[in-house]
Design an enzyme around this catalytic site. Structure first.
Site, PDB file in Angstrom:
ATOM      1  CD  GLU A  54      -1.364  -2.340   2.095  1.00 17.47           C
ATOM      2  OE1 GLU A  54      -2.167  -2.947   2.821  1.00 17.47           O
ATOM      3  OE2 GLU A  54      -0.154  -2.645   2.012  1.00 17.47           O
ATOM      4  CB  ALA A 158      12.822 -37.516  -9.752  1.00 13.42           C
ATOM      5  NE  ARG A 192      17.040 -27.847  -4.387  1.00  9.08           N
ATOM      6  CZ  ARG A 192      18.137 -28.519  -4.662  1.00  9.08           C
ATOM      7  NH1 ARG A 192      19.274 -27.867  -4.944  1.00  9.08           N
ATOM      8  NH2 ARG A 192      18.136 -29.842  -4.671  1.00  9.08           N
ATOM      9  CB  THR A 204      19.680 -37.466   1.461  1.00 10.18           C
ATOM     10  OG1 THR A 204      18.493 -38.264   1.350  1.00 10.18           O
ATOM     11  CG2 THR A 204      19.829 -36.614   0.202  1.00 10.18           C
ATOM     12  CG  LEU A 298      10.665 -37.940   0.556  1.00  7.63           C
ATOM     13  CD1 LEU A 298      11.031 -38.537  -0.804  1.00  7.63           C
ATOM     14  CD2 LEU A 298       9.987 -36.589   0.372  1.00  7.63           C
TER      15      LEU A 298
END
Length: 350
Positions: A54, A158, A192, A204, A298
């Site tokens: 604004e 993937a 990312r 990982t 995951l």
């Protein structure tokens, strides 16, 4: 599309321009229209601590006398409190703008309808709810974080066409293996830049030795978060280079682990490990989190249902064997093609 919707659509497009840098603040765009339905000022919120949308749009108006007959469009309720900047509602009132059109009410407790009420009490005509769902979609990370007190979580991986997310690794074989193509990898680097933090498990780091930066796309690097329950990681891995902040989350507190890695934070992960991690990240003002693996990590987010989006690339290649991809067991919300790869996106309604 009505005129209100057309101008609000422009607000949303402007707001999106703040995606890489506005967090932890919401994405906000603003358009000021004169009595002849011409845009005389517009702006968006660039960076936390800097002027709000604004303020930028009112500053952009060259003929301030036109504000007395103007309509201000903004996709999020103007603030009514003093934070790092003064209240936008006060500036609108002082500028004698008679009409405001708002997309979404701000869920943040310090605002939450107070800005709209302040404007109405001052005699400003306020319309609320134009393109409301589109606005919530744009600011889904901010809304989720404020309402649920946890970061908005996106899972990404993937897989090969035959459903494997990694090759069969023999004899502790290390090194990253690319399944998706170059276009998909560039898109991931763009993602990312859009999130506050990125998370992987310690396996990982040990196997792939990733950097977890946005080096293939112009923008900020996310905070890098590693789950390392037993304190196995020292600082020799690429992820500990000074490209971005690093947080290592461990469950076992010992002096040797703390000395080996000064980035370490100790949390009790014995009960709700994912929930504890998300609570901690929320306390660090992290509004959104991209989880990139590995499979065990995951799967923990999937099992606990602490996820908002899942993005899965499916490549054209077959691996025949290897690490199986997680299975959500539901149909994707959307499917697109990224050159040689297929991208499925899933949403979890919390």
């Amino acid at each position: 599309m009505s005129k209100h919707e057309a101008y609000m659509s422009r607000c949303l497009a402007l707001a999106a321009m703040g995606t890489p840098t506005a967090s932890p603040n919401p994405l906000v765009g603003c358009v000021i229209v004169d009595q002849n339905e011409s845009i005389i000022g517009e702006g968006f919120h660039h960076t936390a601590g800097m002027p709000h949308a604004e303020v930028n749009s009112i500053t952009a108006v060259s003929n301030k006398s036109a504000l007395a007959n103007a309509t201000l469009y903004v996709n999020l309720e103007p603030c009514s409190h003093f934070g790092k900047t003064p209240p936008c509602a006060d500036l609108i009132i002082a500028s004698k703008i008679p009409r405001i059109v708002v997309c979404n009410v701000d869920p943040y407790e310090a605002v939450a309808g107070k800005g709209i009420q302040k404007l109405r009490d001052a005699g400003v005509e306020v319309t609320v709810g134009i393109l409301e769902e589109e606005g919530k979609r744009l600011n889904r990370r901010f809304f989720h974080s404020v309402i649920h007190k946890k970061p908005y979580v996106t899972l990404k991986w993937a897989r090969s066409k035959d459903g494997f997310m990694d090759i069969q690794r023999l004899n502790n074989e290390k090194g990253s293996f690319a399944i998706s193509g170059p276009s998909a990898r560039r898109l991931v680097h763009q993602w990312r830049t859009e999130e506050d933090a990125i998370l992987v498990g310690h396996n990982t780091v040990i196997i792939d030795d990733p950097e977890l930066t946005a080096r293939f796309y112009a923008g900020k690097n996310p905070v890098r978060v590693i789950i390392d329950p037993k304190g196995e990681l020292d600082t020799s891995y690429k992820i500990f280079r000074n490209d971005a902040q690093v947080i290592v989350i461990s469950d076992i507190k010992n002096e040797a682990a703390a000395k080996a890695n000064p980035h370490r934070v100790f949390l009790d992960l014995t009960r709700d490990s994912v929930g504890e991690i998300l609570d901690y990240l929320h306390q660090q003002n992290i509004r959104s989190l991209l989880v990139e693996g590995g499979r065990f990590t995951l799967q923990q987010f999937i099992i606990s249902e602490y996820w908002n989006e899942v993005r899965i690339f499916t490549a054209s290649k077959h691996l025949l064997s290897g690490m199986p991809s997680p299975d959500l067991g539901i149909a994707p919300s959307s499917t697109t093609t990224i050159n040689e790869d297929i991208l499925d996106i899933y949403y979890n309604t919390l």
